[in-house]
Motif scaffolding. Structure first.
Motif, mmCIF file in Angstrom:
data_model
loop_
_atom_site.group_PDB
_atom_site.id
_atom_site.type_symbol
_atom_site.label_atom_id
_atom_site.label_comp_id
_atom_site.label_asym_id
_atom_site.label_seq_id
_atom_site.Cartn_x
_atom_site.Cartn_y
_atom_site.Cartn_z
ATOM 1 N N LEU A 126 0.871 -1.172 0.000
ATOM 2 C CA LEU A 126 0.000 0.000 0.000
ATOM 3 C C LEU A 126 0.909 1.224 0.000
ATOM 4 O O LEU A 126 1.761 1.354 0.883
ATOM 5 C CB LEU A 126 -0.902 0.007 1.231
ATOM 6 N N SER A 183 1.673 5.562 -1.388
ATOM 7 C CA SER A 183 1.194 6.847 -1.903
ATOM 8 C C SER A 183 2.274 7.364 -2.843
ATOM 9 O O SER A 183 3.462 7.262 -2.552
ATOM 10 C CB SER A 183 0.938 7.836 -0.770
ATOM 11 N N VAL A 196 -2.350 5.247 -3.643
ATOM 12 C CA VAL A 196 -3.111 6.487 -3.651
ATOM 13 C C VAL A 196 -2.288 7.481 -4.467
ATOM 14 O O VAL A 196 -1.079 7.581 -4.293
ATOM 15 C CB VAL A 196 -3.335 7.020 -2.216
ATOM 16 N N LEU A 220 -8.207 8.212 -3.472
ATOM 17 C CA LEU A 220 -8.281 7.644 -2.131
ATOM 18 C C LEU A 220 -9.467 6.687 -2.014
ATOM 19 O O LEU A 220 -9.328 5.572 -1.496
ATOM 20 C CB LEU A 220 -8.389 8.755 -1.092
ATOM 21 N N ARG A 221 -10.627 7.085 -2.547
ATOM 22 C CA ARG A 221 -11.803 6.203 -2.532
ATOM 23 C C ARG A 221 -11.531 4.915 -3.311
ATOM 24 O O ARG A 221 -11.868 3.821 -2.866
ATOM 25 C CB ARG A 221 -13.025 6.915 -3.121
ATOM 26 N N LEU A 242 -9.168 2.658 -1.283
ATOM 27 C CA LEU A 242 -9.869 2.007 -0.169
ATOM 28 C C LEU A 242 -10.772 0.891 -0.673
ATOM 29 O O LEU A 242 -10.827 -0.195 -0.084
ATOM 30 C CB LEU A 242 -10.674 3.036 0.627
ATOM 31 N N SER A 243 -11.442 1.113 -1.769
ATOM 32 C CA SER A 243 -12.302 0.083 -2.365
ATOM 33 C C SER A 243 -11.459 -1.097 -2.847
ATOM 34 O O SER A 243 -11.817 -2.258 -2.625
ATOM 35 C CB SER A 243 -13.101 0.687 -3.521
ATOM 36 N N THR A 266 -8.602 -2.009 -1.685
ATOM 37 C CA THR A 266 -8.098 -2.694 -0.492
ATOM 38 C C THR A 266 -9.146 -3.654 0.059
ATOM 39 O O THR A 266 -8.835 -4.797 0.410
ATOM 40 C CB THR A 266 -7.695 -1.665 0.583
ATOM 41 N N THR A 267 -10.392 -3.213 0.107
ATOM 42 C CA THR A 267 -11.488 -4.065 0.589
ATOM 43 C C THR A 267 -11.669 -5.283 -0.324
ATOM 44 O O THR A 267 -11.798 -6.412 0.151
ATOM 45 C CB THR A 267 -12.795 -3.260 0.683
#
Length: 121
Positions: free
Chosen positions: A46, A48, A87, A101-102, A105-106, A108-109
Motif C-alpha cells: 500500500l 502513496s 493512492v 483515495l476512494r 480504499l475500495s 483494499t477491501t
C-alpha cells in the motif's frame, strides 16, 4: 523516485543469506534460492505516489521505481504474489486525490476479500 532509505534498510534486513536466501552451489546457473519459493504467500504493498498514472501501461509507468524494486527484492527470496494499491494525486489534492483515495480504499477491501477467499479458511 526510489525507495525511502528506511524501507530499503528493512529490505536489507529481510533479504539475507541463510535466513531468507539459501546458497546452493550445486545449482550452477543460479545458486541462490529464496526461502519462500513454492509457497503461497501474498504480499500487499500500500503506497502513496504523490503523482499519478504510474501503474503498468499508464503514461508515467516508466517513473515508478518503487513497485518494481520491491517486486525484484522480494521475488529474489521467493515472494512472487505481490499486489500493489496506491493512492495518487496527493500533490494536486482536491477531487482527483479524493477519488484516488476512494478507489484505493475500495481496492483494499476487494483485495482483502479475494485474499481471504484464496488463503483463508
Amino acid at each position: 523516485f526510489g525507495i525511502p532509505s528506511s524501507f530499503k534498510a528493512w529490505i536489507d534486513h529481510i533479504v539475507r543469506i541463510d535466513y531468507t536466501l539459501h546458497y546452493k552451489p550445486e545449482i550452477k546457473d543460479h545458486p541462490l534460492t529464496g526461502a519462500f519459493t513454492n509457497r503461497n504467500v501474498a504480499v500487499v504493498i500500500l503506497s502513496s505516489r504523490g503523482d499519478h498514472d504510474m501503474d503498468a501501461g499508464e503514461a508515467y509507468a516508466h517513473m515508478n521505481h518503487l513497485d518494481p524494486a520491491i517486486s525484484t527484492a522480494l521475488g529474489f527470496i521467493g515472494l512472487s504474489d505481490i499486489r500493489n494499491i496506491a493512492v495518487e494525486y496527493q500533490s494536486e489534492g482536491g477531487d482527483l486525490f479524493e477519488d484516488s483515495l476512494r478507489k484505493a480504499l475500495s481496492a483494499t477491501t476487494r483485495l482483502a476479500a479475494e485474499l481471504f477467499k484464496q488463503y483463508g479458511s
